[in-house]
Structure formats: structure tokens, C-alpha cells
Motif scaffolding. Structure first.
Motif, PDB file in Angstrom:
ATOM      1  N   GLU A   1      54.466  77.800 -13.118  1.00 27.34           N
ATOM      2  CA  GLU A   1      54.422  78.632 -14.310  1.00 27.34           C
ATOM      3  C   GLU A   1      55.539  79.970 -13.856  1.00 27.34           C
ATOM      4  O   GLU A   1      56.361  80.394 -14.522  1.00 27.34           O
ATOM      5  CB  GLU A   1      53.123  79.019 -14.906  1.00 27.34           C
ATOM      6  CG  GLU A   1      53.337  80.042 -16.302  1.00 27.34           C
ATOM      7  CD  GLU A   1      54.173  79.145 -17.250  1.00 27.34           C
ATOM      8  OE1 GLU A   1      54.550  80.377 -18.289  1.00 27.34           O
ATOM      9  OE2 GLU A   1      54.450  78.452 -17.298  1.00 27.34           O
ATOM     10  N   LEU A   2      55.084  80.365 -12.837  1.00 26.83           N
ATOM     11  CA  LEU A   2      55.811  81.684 -12.167  1.00 26.83           C
ATOM     12  C   LEU A   2      57.230  81.293 -11.900  1.00 26.83           C
ATOM     13  O   LEU A   2      57.872  82.100 -12.197  1.00 26.83           O
ATOM     14  CB  LEU A   2      55.008  82.138 -10.847  1.00 26.83           C
ATOM     15  CG  LEU A   2      53.668  82.609 -11.078  1.00 26.83           C
ATOM     16  CD1 LEU A   2      53.170  83.252  -9.606  1.00 26.83           C
ATOM     17  CD2 LEU A   2      53.627  84.111 -11.834  1.00 26.83           C
ATOM     18  N   LYS A   3      57.364  79.969 -11.415  1.00 31.10           N
ATOM     19  CA  LYS A   3      58.939  79.591 -11.073  1.00 31.10           C
ATOM     20  C   LYS A   3      59.660  79.553 -12.668  1.00 31.10           C
ATOM     21  O   LYS A   3      60.572  79.912 -12.711  1.00 31.10           O
ATOM     22  CB  LYS A   3      58.953  78.472 -10.417  1.00 31.10           C
ATOM     23  CG  LYS A   3      58.460  78.716  -9.083  1.00 31.10           C
ATOM     24  CD  LYS A   3      58.356  77.240  -8.405  1.00 31.10           C
ATOM     25  CE  LYS A   3      58.066  77.234  -6.911  1.00 31.10           C
ATOM     26  NZ  LYS A   3      58.097  76.017  -6.222  1.00 31.10           N
TER      27      LYS A   3
ATOM     28  N   PHE B   1      54.590  87.371 -16.330  1.00 32.11           N
ATOM     29  CA  PHE B   1      54.751  87.072 -15.002  1.00 32.11           C
ATOM     30  C   PHE B   1      53.584  87.812 -14.334  1.00 32.11           C
ATOM     31  O   PHE B   1      52.957  87.196 -13.296  1.00 32.11           O
ATOM     32  CB  PHE B   1      55.954  87.443 -14.448  1.00 32.11           C
ATOM     33  CG  PHE B   1      56.360  87.151 -13.052  1.00 32.11           C
ATOM     34  CD1 PHE B   1      56.732  85.594 -12.823  1.00 32.11           C
ATOM     35  CD2 PHE B   1      56.120  88.250 -12.134  1.00 32.11           C
ATOM     36  CE1 PHE B   1      56.969  85.617 -11.431  1.00 32.11           C
ATOM     37  CE2 PHE B   1      56.396  88.033 -10.655  1.00 32.11           C
ATOM     38  CZ  PHE B   1      56.636  86.658 -10.240  1.00 32.11           C
ATOM     39  N   GLN B   2      53.552  89.085 -14.250  1.00 34.81           N
ATOM     40  CA  GLN B   2      52.588  90.022 -13.860  1.00 34.81           C
ATOM     41  C   GLN B   2      51.346  89.461 -13.743  1.00 34.81           C
ATOM     42  O   GLN B   2      50.439  89.389 -13.040  1.00 34.81           O
ATOM     43  CB  GLN B   2      52.734  91.312 -14.066  1.00 34.81           C
ATOM     44  CG  GLN B   2      51.761  92.330 -13.281  1.00 34.81           C
ATOM     45  CD  GLN B   2      52.327  92.132 -11.739  1.00 34.81           C
ATOM     46  OE1 GLN B   2      53.512  92.422 -11.319  1.00 34.81           O
ATOM     47  NE2 GLN B   2      51.297  92.048 -10.901  1.00 34.81           N
ATOM     48  N   ASP B   3      50.832  89.065 -15.050  1.00 35.77           N
ATOM     49  CA  ASP B   3      49.513  88.534 -15.312  1.00 35.77           C
ATOM     50  C   ASP B   3      49.021  87.407 -14.691  1.00 35.77           C
ATOM     51  O   ASP B   3      48.038  87.074 -13.938  1.00 35.77           O
ATOM     52  CB  ASP B   3      49.339  88.198 -16.784  1.00 35.77           C
ATOM     53  CG  ASP B   3      49.257  89.561 -17.645  1.00 35.77           C
ATOM     54  OD1 ASP B   3      49.171  90.639 -17.084  1.00 35.77           O
ATOM     55  OD2 ASP B   3      49.441  89.435 -18.819  1.00 35.77           O
ATOM     56  N   GLN B   4      50.308  86.395 -14.710  1.00 40.92           N
ATOM     57  CA  GLN B   4      49.823  85.037 -13.987  1.00 40.92           C
ATOM     58  C   GLN B   4      49.717  85.244 -12.448  1.00 40.92           C
ATOM     59  O   GLN B   4      49.107  84.752 -11.710  1.00 40.92           O
ATOM     60  CB  GLN B   4      51.176  84.115 -14.161  1.00 40.92           C
ATOM     61  CG  GLN B   4      51.114  83.707 -15.647  1.00 40.92           C
ATOM     62  CD  GLN B   4      49.616  82.970 -16.049  1.00 40.92           C
ATOM     63  OE1 GLN B   4      49.125  82.219 -15.179  1.00 40.92           O
ATOM     64  NE2 GLN B   4      49.307  83.224 -17.548  1.00 40.92           N
TER      65      GLN B   4
ATOM     66  N   ALA C   1      44.189  86.243  -7.061  1.00 42.71           N
ATOM     67  CA  ALA C   1      42.627  86.490  -7.195  1.00 42.71           C
ATOM     68  C   ALA C   1      42.062  85.004  -6.870  1.00 42.71           C
ATOM     69  O   ALA C   1      41.331  85.017  -6.168  1.00 42.71           O
ATOM     70  CB  ALA C   1      42.407  86.892  -8.721  1.00 42.71           C
ATOM     71  N   LEU C   2      42.852  84.130  -7.642  1.00 40.47           N
ATOM     72  CA  LEU C   2      42.568  82.651  -7.358  1.00 40.47           C
ATOM     73  C   LEU C   2      42.511  82.427  -6.001  1.00 40.47           C
ATOM     74  O   LEU C   2      41.586  81.523  -5.209  1.00 40.47           O
ATOM     75  CB  LEU C   2      42.898  81.692  -8.276  1.00 40.47           C
ATOM     76  CG  LEU C   2      42.453  81.585  -9.743  1.00 40.47           C
ATOM     77  CD1 LEU C   2      43.551  80.707 -10.511  1.00 40.47           C
ATOM     78  CD2 LEU C   2      40.872  81.417  -9.816  1.00 40.47           C
ATOM     79  N   GLN C   3      43.646  82.887  -5.228  1.00 45.50           N
ATOM     80  CA  GLN C   3      44.033  82.026  -3.792  1.00 45.50           C
ATOM     81  C   GLN C   3      42.907  83.003  -2.920  1.00 45.50           C
ATOM     82  O   GLN C   3      42.322  82.108  -2.185  1.00 45.50           O
ATOM     83  CB  GLN C   3      45.428  82.547  -3.695  1.00 45.50           C
ATOM     84  CG  GLN C   3      45.950  82.044  -2.263  1.00 45.50           C
ATOM     85  CD  GLN C   3      45.839  80.580  -2.110  1.00 45.50           C
ATOM     86  OE1 GLN C   3      46.579  79.921  -2.863  1.00 45.50           O
ATOM     87  NE2 GLN C   3      45.179  79.954  -1.369  1.00 45.50           N
TER      88      GLN C   3
END
Length: 370
Positions: free
Chosen positions: A46-48, A159-162, A168-170
Motif C-alpha cells: 500500500e505504501l508503494k 502514507f504517514q499513517d500507514q 509499530a507492527l514490525q
């Protein structure tokens, strides 16, 4: 002999009863880690996509800025011409020109003067029209620039939110892998499993979902005509157009939907749709993959106030081999296809007023619009 055999069987059963819970406890945490790994992978995709969107928006903004700058000169020039025309009418200069007709000494002179006046008036109209068009284009460029700028800001925030969510997930995933893996070899095994799942989703799962959704979108566009009276295979008992005066009900069972879809494309032999209360669930296996889609129908309206309401299908959940895909993936796939139902294709005079999903049945309440 029997006693010895019974003893062996009891020992084997006791060993299985001890080993099975341990295996289950080991598999479930690993499955959770794989789920987190897939979520992080899809957020990265999604970031891409957002980065690509930002690049497109930057190009649009640059073009809009160039068009806006180029239109400034045209607007200024046409404004000056238009101002002269308006000033001439305001000061009465055009009225005095008409007096020239009375100075004509012959019909041919009068005709020449009239043609001259027509040419002046035509040029006036052209000057005013050009100014109006130039001003409208400039306003359009400004609107495009504002919309592109707003879309870019929205994309950057998303983008910043994702990105924050991914970080955080990583971090949480790395922490859990470190806690559960008792050696570098175990950690490497977990990482390999996550990479393998991500690869299978990207190379097999995603193309399969896209193929199913594309064929489903085509079939749903043709569904109203297929279920109308007189159509080959349609059952008139499922359609009553005038049950209560101006109201009617379109009814479709999930078994009829499955038969219809399988008649449209053989791939639907591997997928079964089921209607439950408020939900549509499609699940099946295809080429070693377990696929599942869950969603719902609702009345929706287009931006055009003249457009009739339609039945929108919203994808709420996607599952690949038992792993849930994140909302970003669901949203991206949903935007790529139109799974809606348009009742006016059944009859132009019909308008949807309600949609109900019950156990085994989809009902669309319609009204007659004259």
C-alpha cells in the motif's frame, strides 16, 4: 498377547495425547506471526501504491500550475479587449455607429454600412466570448490545482499513517520472533515461512482474487437481464413486479446465484456463494489455495442527483489460506472492480428502495417510477 497389545496401544495413545497439545501450542503462535508478517507485507504494498499516487499527483500539479501560468496572459489580453467593448457600449459609441445608416446616400451604401456594423458587432461578440472562455479555463485550472493539492495532502497523511502502523507492527513482530525463537536457526525458519507466505499471496493469491472479482463484476452487470421474465433459465416465481400497487420485489436464492455464475464462467465451479443474515460469503479452493470473500449489499447513491439508487456490494473481508488480508488490500481490490447491481437494467422504470440479505435469499425491494 492381547494384554501386551493393549498395553502398547495405551502407551501410544498417552504419547499422542501429550504430543498433540504441544504441537498445537507451537503452531498457533507461529500462525499469528505469519498473519502479522502478511499484514506488514501488504501495508508495504500500500505504501508503494501511495508513493506512485503521489508521483502522479505531483505531475498533475505541475501541469495545472503551468496551464494556470499560461492562461494568465490570455486572460489579461482578452480582459483588455472585453473592457474596450464594454466601455464602448457604456459610452454610447456603438449607438452612434448605427446613426451612420441614416447618412447612406443609396441602398448599396446602406448595405455596406450595415455589413460594416455587423462585422464590428461580430468582433465584439468574439472578444467577449474569448474572455469568457479564457476566464473559465483559468478557473478550471485553479480548481484542478486545488483538487490535486488536496489529494496530495490526503495521500501524504495516509502514507504517514500507514508508515507509522507498519513500523509499530514490525517492531512488535521482531519482538515476538525474538521471544519465541530460541536460536538463530528457529528465527531464520520463521522468517522463511513468512517470506514464503508473502510470496504465495503475491504470485498466486492476489492474481486469483483479481481474476475472480473481474469475472464476478462482469456477471453482476448482466444479472438483472438474466433474471428477468422470458430470459432462458430465469424463473418467473422469483420476480413479481407489482405485488403491492407500485412496489415489487426481486428475489434471488444463493443456489440460483451459484448456478448463474457457473454458467457464466467455469472458475466459479470452485467458489460457492452463500447468503446469510446481512452477509454474503463466498468461499472455495482453487489450485491448492483456500479463498474466501465476505461482504454485504446496501442501497447507494451516485453523485449525479438524476441517477437512480443502486445496490452496492462492499467487500468487508478477504481471506487467503486462512489468513486475513488488511483493510488496505480490501480497499484496493474493491476499487478495481464494480460488483454492484443496477435494477434499472431489469426495467428502466424501476428504482431500488431497500435490499435485504436473509438466510439463503437476497431480496431487493423496488418501486415503479414513472
Amino acid at each position: 498377547m492381547r494384554t501386551r497389545l493393549l498395553t502398547v496401544l495405551l502407551l501410544a495413545a498417552s504419547c499422542l495425547s501429550v504430543l498433540h497439545p504441544v504441537a498445537a501450542e507451537t503452531a498457533q503462535p507461529n500462525r499469528d506471526l505469519l498473519q502479522q508478517g502478511l499484514t506488514i507485507f501488504e501495508i508495504d504494498q500500500e505504501l508503494k501504491r501511495i508513493e506512485g499516487l503521489e508521483s502522479e499527483l505531483q505531475v498533475r500539479i505541475a501541469k495545472a500550475e503551468a496551464d494556470l501560468a499560461g492562461s494568465a496572459g490570455a486572460v489579461q489580453t482578452t480582459r483588455e479587449h472585453a473592457a474596450k467593448v464594454v466601455r464602448a457600449y457604456y459610452m454610447g459609441d456603438r449607438d452612434s455607429l448605427w446613426m451612420l445608416l441614416f447618412s447612406a446616400r443609396s441602398f448599396s451604401d446602406g448595405l455596406a454600412i450595415f455589413e460594416y456594423l455587423q462585422m464590428i458587432l461580430g468582433n465584439d461578440r468574439v472578444a467577449l466570448t474569448r474572455h469568457k472562455e479564457a476566464y473559465s479555463k483559468q478557473a478550471q485550472y485553479k480548481q484542478e490545482l486545488a483538487e490535486s493539492g488536496l489529494a496530495l495532502q490526503t495521500a501524504k497523511r495516509r502514507f504517514q499513517d500507514q508508515r507509522d502502523k507498519q513500523i509499530a507492527l514490525q517492531a512488535e513482530l521482531d519482538k515476538q520472533v525474538a521471544a519465541r525463537a530460541h536460536s538463530d536457526a528457529e528465527a531464520a525458519t520463521l522468517q522463511a515461512q513468512m517470506l514464503d507466505l508473502n510470496r504465495k499471496w503475491l504470485e498466486q493469491g492476489l492474481p486469483a482474487f483479481k481474476a475472480y472479482l473481474n469475472e464476478l463484476a462482469k456477471a453482476m452487470q448482466e444479472l438483472p437481464q438474466a433474471m428477468s421474465p422470458g430470459t432462458s433459465g430465469a424463473k418467473s416465481k422469483n420476480l413479481s413486479l407489482f405485488d403491492n400497487g407500485l412496489n415489487s420485489t426481486f428475489q434471488l436464492t444463493d443456489s440460483e446465484l451459484n448456478d448463474y455464475l457457473r454458467s457464466k464462467h467455469p472458475m466459479f465451479q470452485h467458489l460457492t456463494f452463500k447468503f446469510t443474515t446481512g452477509k454474503v460469503i463466498a468461499s472455495g479452493s482453487h489450485e491448492g489455495m483456500d479463498l474466501s470473500v465476505q461482504g454485504s449489499y446496501s442501497i447507494a447513491y451516485k453523485e449525479d442527483p438524476k441517477a437512480k439508487p443502486f445496490i452496492r456490494f462492499r467487500i468487508e473481508e478477504l481471506s487467503f489460506n486462512g489468513f486475513l488480508l488488511p483493510s488496505t488490500t480490501v480497499e484496493s481490490l474493491e476499487k478495481s472492480v464494480d460488483l454492484s447491481i443496477y435494477p434499472e437494467k431489469l426495467a428502466p422504470v424501476l428504482q431500488a428502495t431497500d435490499v435485504r440479505l436473509e438466510e439463503g435469499v437476497l431480496r431487493i425491494v423496488l418501486k415503479l417510477v414513472l
